[in-house]
Design an enzyme around this catalytic site. Structure first.
Site, PDB file in Angstrom:
ATOM      1  N   GLU A  97      -7.872   8.327   5.675  1.00 17.39           N
ATOM      2  CA  GLU A  97      -8.256   8.969   6.936  1.00 17.39           C
ATOM      3  C   GLU A  97      -8.821  10.373   6.756  1.00 17.39           C
ATOM      4  O   GLU A  97      -8.202  11.355   7.194  1.00 17.39           O
ATOM      5  CB  GLU A  97      -7.066   8.988   7.899  1.00 17.39           C
ATOM      6  CG  GLU A  97      -6.577   7.620   8.295  1.00 17.39           C
ATOM      7  CD  GLU A  97      -5.685   7.632   9.538  1.00 17.39           C
ATOM      8  OE1 GLU A  97      -5.362   8.710  10.046  1.00 17.39           O
ATOM      9  OE2 GLU A  97      -5.334   6.535  10.016  1.00 17.39           O
ATOM     10  N   ASN A 155      -8.343   1.754   9.088  1.00 18.48           N
ATOM     11  CA  ASN A 155      -7.116   1.868   9.891  1.00 18.48           C
ATOM     12  C   ASN A 155      -7.475   1.789  11.360  1.00 18.48           C
ATOM     13  O   ASN A 155      -8.400   2.472  11.808  1.00 18.48           O
ATOM     14  CB  ASN A 155      -6.437   3.219   9.655  1.00 18.48           C
ATOM     15  CG  ASN A 155      -5.833   3.344   8.262  1.00 18.48           C
ATOM     16  OD1 ASN A 155      -5.827   2.393   7.484  1.00 18.48           O
ATOM     17  ND2 ASN A 155      -5.332   4.522   7.945  1.00 18.48           N
ATOM     18  N   TYR A 187      -5.505   1.383  15.401  1.00 21.30           N
ATOM     19  CA  TYR A 187      -4.265   1.226  16.164  1.00 21.30           C
ATOM     20  C   TYR A 187      -4.481   0.925  17.640  1.00 21.30           C
ATOM     21  O   TYR A 187      -3.714   0.215  18.253  1.00 21.30           O
ATOM     22  CB  TYR A 187      -3.432   2.518  16.078  1.00 21.30           C
ATOM     23  CG  TYR A 187      -2.757   2.726  14.746  1.00 21.30           C
ATOM     24  CD1 TYR A 187      -3.434   3.337  13.689  1.00 21.30           C
ATOM     25  CD2 TYR A 187      -1.455   2.311  14.531  1.00 21.30           C
ATOM     26  CE1 TYR A 187      -2.813   3.532  12.462  1.00 21.30           C
ATOM     27  CE2 TYR A 187      -0.823   2.501  13.307  1.00 21.30           C
ATOM     28  CZ  TYR A 187      -1.509   3.104  12.278  1.00 21.30           C
ATOM     29  OH  TYR A 187      -0.896   3.293  11.071  1.00 21.30           O
ATOM     30  N   HIS A 196      -3.212  10.940   0.135  1.00 17.54           N
ATOM     31  CA  HIS A 196      -2.816  10.717   1.526  1.00 17.54           C
ATOM     32  C   HIS A 196      -2.280  12.037   2.097  1.00 17.54           C
ATOM     33  O   HIS A 196      -1.099  12.178   2.375  1.00 17.54           O
ATOM     34  CB  HIS A 196      -1.773   9.598   1.599  1.00 17.54           C
ATOM     35  CG  HIS A 196      -1.568   9.007   2.961  1.00 17.54           C
ATOM     36  ND1 HIS A 196      -1.705   7.659   3.236  1.00 17.54           N
ATOM     37  CD2 HIS A 196      -1.209   9.568   4.140  1.00 17.54           C
ATOM     38  CE1 HIS A 196      -1.452   7.430   4.513  1.00 17.54           C
ATOM     39  NE2 HIS A 196      -1.130   8.571   5.080  1.00 17.54           N
ATOM     40  N   GLU A 221      -4.200  -0.210   7.786  1.00 23.00           N
ATOM     41  CA  GLU A 221      -3.074   0.169   8.653  1.00 23.00           C
ATOM     42  C   GLU A 221      -3.280  -0.401  10.041  1.00 23.00           C
ATOM     43  O   GLU A 221      -4.401  -0.369  10.569  1.00 23.00           O
ATOM     44  CB  GLU A 221      -2.976   1.700   8.832  1.00 23.00           C
ATOM     45  CG  GLU A 221      -2.335   2.434   7.710  1.00 23.00           C
ATOM     46  CD  GLU A 221      -2.212   3.932   7.980  1.00 23.00           C
ATOM     47  OE1 GLU A 221      -2.007   4.321   9.153  1.00 23.00           O
ATOM     48  OE2 GLU A 221      -2.341   4.688   7.021  1.00 23.00           O
ATOM     49  N   ARG A 255       0.861  -1.191   0.000  1.00 29.02           N
ATOM     50  CA  ARG A 255       0.000   0.000   0.000  1.00 29.02           C
ATOM     51  C   ARG A 255       0.893   1.235   0.000  1.00 29.02           C
ATOM     52  O   ARG A 255       1.646   1.470   0.941  1.00 29.02           O
ATOM     53  CB  ARG A 255      -0.922   0.006   1.234  1.00 29.02           C
ATOM     54  CG  ARG A 255      -1.756   1.249   1.266  1.00 29.02           C
ATOM     55  CD  ARG A 255      -2.711   1.359   2.444  1.00 29.02           C
ATOM     56  NE  ARG A 255      -3.311   2.675   2.360  1.00 29.02           N
ATOM     57  CZ  ARG A 255      -3.555   3.488   3.378  1.00 29.02           C
ATOM     58  NH1 ARG A 255      -3.308   3.100   4.616  1.00 29.02           N
ATOM     59  NH2 ARG A 255      -4.055   4.669   3.190  1.00 29.02           N
TER      60      ARG A 255
HETATM   61  C1  NOJ Z   1      -2.284   7.211  10.064  1.00 25.75           C
HETATM   62  C2  NOJ Z   1      -1.785   7.717   8.753  1.00 25.75           C
HETATM   63  O1  NOJ Z   1      -2.489   7.211   7.669  1.00 25.75           O
HETATM   64  C3  NOJ Z   1      -0.295   7.555   8.579  1.00 25.75           C
HETATM   65  O2  NOJ Z   1       0.108   8.517   7.641  1.00 25.75           O
HETATM   66  C4  NOJ Z   1       0.416   7.690   9.909  1.00 25.75           C
HETATM   67  O3  NOJ Z   1       1.786   7.692   9.759  1.00 25.75           O
HETATM   68  C5  NOJ Z   1      -0.014   6.525  10.780  1.00 25.75           C
HETATM   69  N1  NOJ Z   1      -1.446   6.474  10.910  1.00 25.75           N
HETATM   70  C6  NOJ Z   1       0.596   6.538  12.177  1.00 25.75           C
HETATM   71  O4  NOJ Z   1       0.216   7.656  12.868  1.00 25.75           O
END
Ligand code: NOJ
Length: 486
Positions: free
Chosen positions: A188, A321, A323, A143, A390, A98
């Site tokens: 995002e 995405n 985390y 992006h 992500e 990606r």
């Molecule tokens: C979100 C973003 O898409 C990416 O650009 C960023 O580096 C990562 N998460 C980590 O924060």
């Protein structure tokens, strides 16, 4: 055993089970990948005809905003070292890469009146190198790195920019669509339209900006559908992000607050695409507060019926995405005053100190959260095919033995595998990131890479961290532990 004792034993067993790594194989056709984005890795900010984008301008005019005054002028130098990047992907054995296209590298003014051929050639070469090595490109069209001339015209606040984006997206399909079969229109959107600070894509009115992005996404999807799908046969979606929002208690108020939080973060962008229109809770709360603030109409723009049906269904898979997780508490209504997204949402979120931390202040390790989040996506959006676009964790670069990252990937993937058992249709997973890179306002201090990059070395030497061996094994065997059940 009493009923209470029985329930306690069951809960205990579940929590033990959650700590054990899932030992089932991932499905044979499950896709594993790794990700980066253009501004974060490419460098060559003004080479070969590339135009200026908002991050070039921002870091050059306000260097103090980024830790250590860093910028992406050279970054990982992937513009010159893409073959090394592909060799690293090959080493990992991943199915896809990606990466994102830099709008200003392809269209220096932002408009299609001037196509920068060296920029096009760069992406053609990268894609060819990937295909020659059996790696599928998964390409993000935008992006965050808006061409500066478009920001000067109002950025995403302006409907005009929607038109420019649509032309750019069509050109991307034309130029690269014979080889690219997975597309993401935006990365995002919630971060493009800042809700917390003015740091990311500075100075944009968030609801108007979001409205335009949703329209731009839908236009791009329909263009692909009508003009390219028959010959190119690819899939197009958008990547939306959210942390998992866990109720802080089992009170009705906290449960409602956590759901509201998910709707205001993920649902804001997802509901119009995967269901229809903005989430009811957003429409109601923002309208009520807007009227009380003295506006004649809601600060959240509305879609016409025609727009609602045009946007609904503009996806071929779901890009997500994720985390980390937060605990969510209801809070008293903030008195009417400043119009503000956070007051519209009206919740308190936090991460308890005993959740394992890493170098990023906002990211604590909550592998259980991804399973809950995936189940929520399944229930809320009618079980779409999901690619996790992500997921990853940060180190400070002091060692190549990134044991925490190994654990992070193992435990999150374990919960992804369990979500598949729950019936969630997850078809792919992407590690962020292939290599250490420019982490926006944190510069080079927060390292997400499987591969370490030496930013003091003119060659930007890449070195595998311990996590490379683990992820490689997972990709190869589709198994998170030594041996898996069939
Ligand atoms: C979100 C973003 O898409 C990416 O650009 C960023 O580096 C990562 N998460 C980590 O924060």
């Amino acid at each position: 055993m009493s009923l209470r004792g029985f329930i306690f034993c069951c809960l205990f067993a579940i929590s033990i089970a959650q700590n054990e790594t899932n030992n089932k194989l991932f499905p044979e056709d499950f896709l594993f990948g790794a990700a980066t984005s253009a501004y974060q890795v490419e460098g060559a900010w003004n080479e070969d005809g590339k135009g200026e984008n908002i991050w070039d301008r921002y870091t050059h005019t306000h260097p103090e905003i980024v830790v250590n005054n860093d910028n992406g002028d050279v970054a990982c130098d992937s513009y010159h070292k893409y073959k090394e990047d592909v060799a690293m992907l090959k080493e990992l054995g991943v199915d896809f890469y990606r990466f994102s296209l830099s709008w200003s590298r392809i269209l220096p003014t932002g408009f299609v009146n001037k196509i920068n051929l060296p920029g096009v050639t760069y992406y053609k070469n990268l894609i060819k190198e990937l295909k020659d090595n059996g790696i599928e490109p998964l390409t993000t069209i935008f992006h965050w790195d808006l061409p500066q001339p478009l920001q000067d015209l109002g950025g995403w606040k302006s409907e005009f920019v929607v038109e420019a984006y649509v032309e750019y997206a069509r050109l991307c399909f034309e130029l690269f669509g014979d080889d690219v079969k997975y597309w993401l229109t935006f990365n995002e959107p919630k971060q493009i339209c800042p809700i917390v600070s003015g740091i990311l894509s500075p100075g944009i009115g968030e609801y108007i900006c979001g409205h335009h992005i949703l329209k731009a996404h839908a236009r791009a999807w329909h263009i692909y559908d009508q003009e390219f799908r028959a010959t190119q046969n690819g899939k197009v979606s958008i990547t939306i992000d959210s942390n998992w929002q866990e109720p802080a208690s089992d009170s009705d108020e906290d449960i409602a607050a956590a759901e509201r939080s998910l709707q205001f973060t993920y649902g804001w962008y997802a509901n119009a695409i995967y269901n229809s229109d903005y989430p009811e809770i957003m429409k109601t709360r923002i309208a009520e507060r807007s009227l009380a603030e003295g506006f004649n109409r809601s600060r959240l723009p509305s879609f016409t019926d025609e727009e609602i049906s045009y946007i609904s269904g503009t996806f071929d898979f779901m890009g997500t995405n994720m985390y980390t997780s937060y605990l969510v508490e209801a809070m008293d209504e903030v008195p009417i005053g400043d119009p503000n997204y956070n007051y519209d949402l009206g919740v308190k979120t936090y991460q308890p100190d005993d959740w394992e931390a890493c170098t990023a202040p906002w990211l604590r390790l909550t592998p259980w959260g991804i399973r809950k989040f995936l189940n929520w996506l399944k229930e809320t959006y009618n079980n779409p095919a999901i690619i996790i676009t992500e997921n990853g964790v940060v180190d400070d670069g002091s060692t190549l033995e990134d044991d925490q990252r190994v654990r992070y990937y193992r435990d999150y993937l374990s919960n992804v595998r369990s979500a598949i058992e729950d019936g969630v249709n997850v078809i792919g997973y992407t590690a962020w990131s292939l290599m250490d890179n420019f982490e926006w306002q944190y510069g080079y201090t927060q390292k997400y890479g499987l591969f370490h990059v030496d930013f003091d070395d003119i060659n930007r030497t890449r070195t595998p961290k311990t996590s490379v061996a683990y992820y490689k094994k997972v990709v190869e065997t589709h198994c998170l532990v030594d041996t898996c059940e069939e």
